[in-house]
Design an enzyme around this catalytic site. Structure first.
Site, short mmCIF file in Angstrom:
data_model
loop_
_atom_site.label_atom_id
_atom_site.label_comp_id
_atom_site.label_asym_id
_atom_site.label_seq_id
_atom_site.Cartn_x
_atom_site.Cartn_y
_atom_site.Cartn_z
CB ALA A 233 -0.89 0.01 1.25
CB THR B 153 2.15 2.52 4.41
OG1 THR B 153 3.53 2.55 4.03
CG2 THR B 153 1.54 1.19 4.02
CE1 TYR C 77 -2.38 4.05 4.49
CE2 TYR C 77 -3.58 4.49 6.53
CZ TYR C 77 -2.84 3.63 5.73
OH TYR C 77 -2.57 2.35 6.17
N1 LIG Z 1 1.88 0.60 9.46
C1 LIG Z 1 0.76 0.76 10.16
O1 LIG Z 1 0.75 1.28 11.26
C2 LIG Z 1 -0.54 0.25 9.59
C3 LIG Z 1 -1.71 0.42 10.34
C4 LIG Z 1 -2.92 -0.07 9.83
C5 LIG Z 1 -2.93 -0.70 8.61
N2 LIG Z 1 -1.80 -0.83 7.89
C6 LIG Z 1 -1.86 -1.52 6.60
O2 LIG Z 1 -1.11 -2.71 6.73
C7 LIG Z 1 -0.55 -3.06 5.47
C8 LIG Z 1 0.93 -3.35 5.66
O3 LIG Z 1 1.57 -2.15 6.05
P1 LIG Z 1 3.07 -2.12 6.57
O4 LIG Z 1 3.06 -1.51 7.89
O5 LIG Z 1 3.72 -3.45 6.36
O6 LIG Z 1 3.65 -1.05 5.56
P2 LIG Z 1 5.07 -0.95 4.86
O7 LIG Z 1 6.14 -1.55 5.71
O8 LIG Z 1 5.18 0.46 4.42
O9 LIG Z 1 4.87 -1.90 3.61
C9 LIG Z 1 4.10 -1.52 2.51
C10 LIG Z 1 4.80 -2.04 1.29
O10 LIG Z 1 4.05 -1.64 0.14
C11 LIG Z 1 4.98 -1.42 -0.87
N3 LIG Z 1 4.53 -0.63 -1.98
C12 LIG Z 1 4.40 0.71 -2.08
N4 LIG Z 1 4.08 1.05 -3.33
C13 LIG Z 1 4.00 -0.09 -4.04
C14 LIG Z 1 3.73 -0.40 -5.38
N5 LIG Z 1 3.49 0.55 -6.29
N6 LIG Z 1 3.71 -1.70 -5.76
C15 LIG Z 1 3.99 -2.68 -4.87
N7 LIG Z 1 4.29 -2.46 -3.59
C16 LIG Z 1 4.29 -1.17 -3.18
C17 LIG Z 1 6.13 -0.72 -0.20
O11 LIG Z 1 7.26 -0.87 -0.98
P3 LIG Z 1 8.50 0.12 -0.84
O12 LIG Z 1 9.16 -0.31 0.42
O13 LIG Z 1 9.27 -0.17 -2.07
O14 LIG Z 1 7.93 1.51 -0.78
C18 LIG Z 1 6.21 -1.47 1.13
O15 LIG Z 1 7.17 -2.50 1.06
C19 LIG Z 1 -0.89 -1.93 4.53
O16 LIG Z 1 -2.03 -2.27 3.80
C20 LIG Z 1 -1.23 -0.78 5.45
O17 LIG Z 1 -2.15 0.12 4.84
C21 LIG Z 1 -0.60 -0.38 8.35
#
Ligand SMILES: NC(=O)c1ccc[n+]([C@@H]2O[C@H](COP(=O)([O-])OP(=O)(O)OC[C@H]3O[C@@H](n4cnc5c(N)ncnc54)[C@H](OP(=O)(O)O)[C@@H]3O)[C@@H](O)[C@H]2O)c1
Length: 279
Positions: A60, A62, A125
């Protein structure tokens, strides 16, 4: 089962890979170099190549504040891309697991949000993630898991920021008027595995239990690590950011407990497990 996880370099995707027993399923992480959520042809090519039984969409846009200045990109990655995944799942009878967020709520509530409570996101977001939820429902077999305040022993997150600041001897002011629940990615990963194996469908909340503030989270990190940096509370108003955060975004775990095996720990317990892995 063959499970394709998008956003393969992200903190949740890596936790999924590291916690999933190799004996039960084949888990395939795909980073943006293999499956670019911004490019429908890249999505289709990756899915046709892998032919997964389950797509777990952990990728996503994020960066909550950057989304405010990149609304089109956010909508493409968090909304339209999910529609592409849903459409493929619909054609192939695959399950789509969409990871969503507490930021779909406006944060004006005073008791844990239930799955059926009205959504009203405050930010780009949140709005684009809500659109992702809507798109996910186009797959007949879908599961939407909303989570909150994710962190891990790897990746960029609040835990890493706090530990780095303490290591540099910096004094810290941390927001004490936003309530939510820190959730370790590995705890969520284990819950996702139960949910997939038990055939959960629809919307379900997937955060650790309990609640705190960002300041409370920081204090608990330092308590458990035996660190004592200068840590003081501040208000949201004193720490303005481009994207407003919900003041209260605790997610109810009641439905999850009714749906089947609930493995989400209390948030302090989840933190202890991650800190143990870091030591
Ligand atoms: N983090 C939080 O606190 C939180 C809270 C609630 C829900 N969520 C949800 O949980 C899920 C996992 O989040 P996370 O914390 O693991 O976030 P994260 O560590 O930022 O991982 C998201 C990944 O998505 C990748 N991404 C971005 N643009 C992309 C594209 N065009 N094509 C393919 N991949 C792409 C990023 O790649 P790059 O590293 O290359 O940018 C990153 O590796 C997401 O759906 C997020 O919305 C997160």
């Amino acid at each position: 089962m063959r499970i394709l996880v998008t956003g393969g370099q992200g903190q949740l995707a890596r936790a999924i890979k590291s916690t999933w027993p190799v004996t039960t399923d084949e888990v395939l992480l795909m980073g943006r170099d293999q499956l670019d959520l911004g490019d429908p042809s890249s999505i289709r090519k990756a899915l046709e190549g892998a032919k997964p039984d389950v797509i777990l969409n952990a990728g996503a846009h994020t960066q909550v504040d950057r989304c405010e200045s990149e609304p089109d990109l956010a909508l493409r990655l968090n909304g339209a891309a999910v529609g592409e995944l849903a459409s493929w799942c619909s054609d192939r009878g695959a399950l789509l697991v969409q990871v969503s967020t507490d930021y779909v709520f406006d944060g004006k509530g005073h008791r844990p949000y239930r799955e059926e409570d009205p959504t009203d996101p405050l930010t780009v977001y949140g709005r684009t993630k809500l659109e992702g939820e809507r798109q996910a429902t186009r797959a007949p077999e879908h599961l939407i898991v909303r989570t909150s305040w994710l962190y891990e022993a790897w990746g960029k997150n609040f835990l890493a920021t706090m530990l780095n600041a303490a290591a540099q001897g910096r004094s810290l002011r941390v927001v004490a008027d936003q309530r939510g629940t820190p959730t370790s990615c590995r705890a969520l990963a284990r819950q996702l595995r139960c949910a997939i194996h038990e055939g959960w469908r629809g919307v379900v909340h997937g955060s650790c239990s309990g609640e705190t503030t960002w300041h409370g989270f920081a204090a608990e990190i330092f308590r458990q690590k035996g660190l004592s940096p200068v840590l003081s509370p501040c208000t949201t108003a004193e720490y303005p950011l481009p994207a407003p955060r919900p003041a209260y975004s605790v997610l109810s775990g009641e439905k999850r407990a009714r749906m089947g095996t609930d493995v989400m720990p209390e948030w302090k317990e989840g933190l202890a497990e991650v800190l143990m892995a870091l030591s």
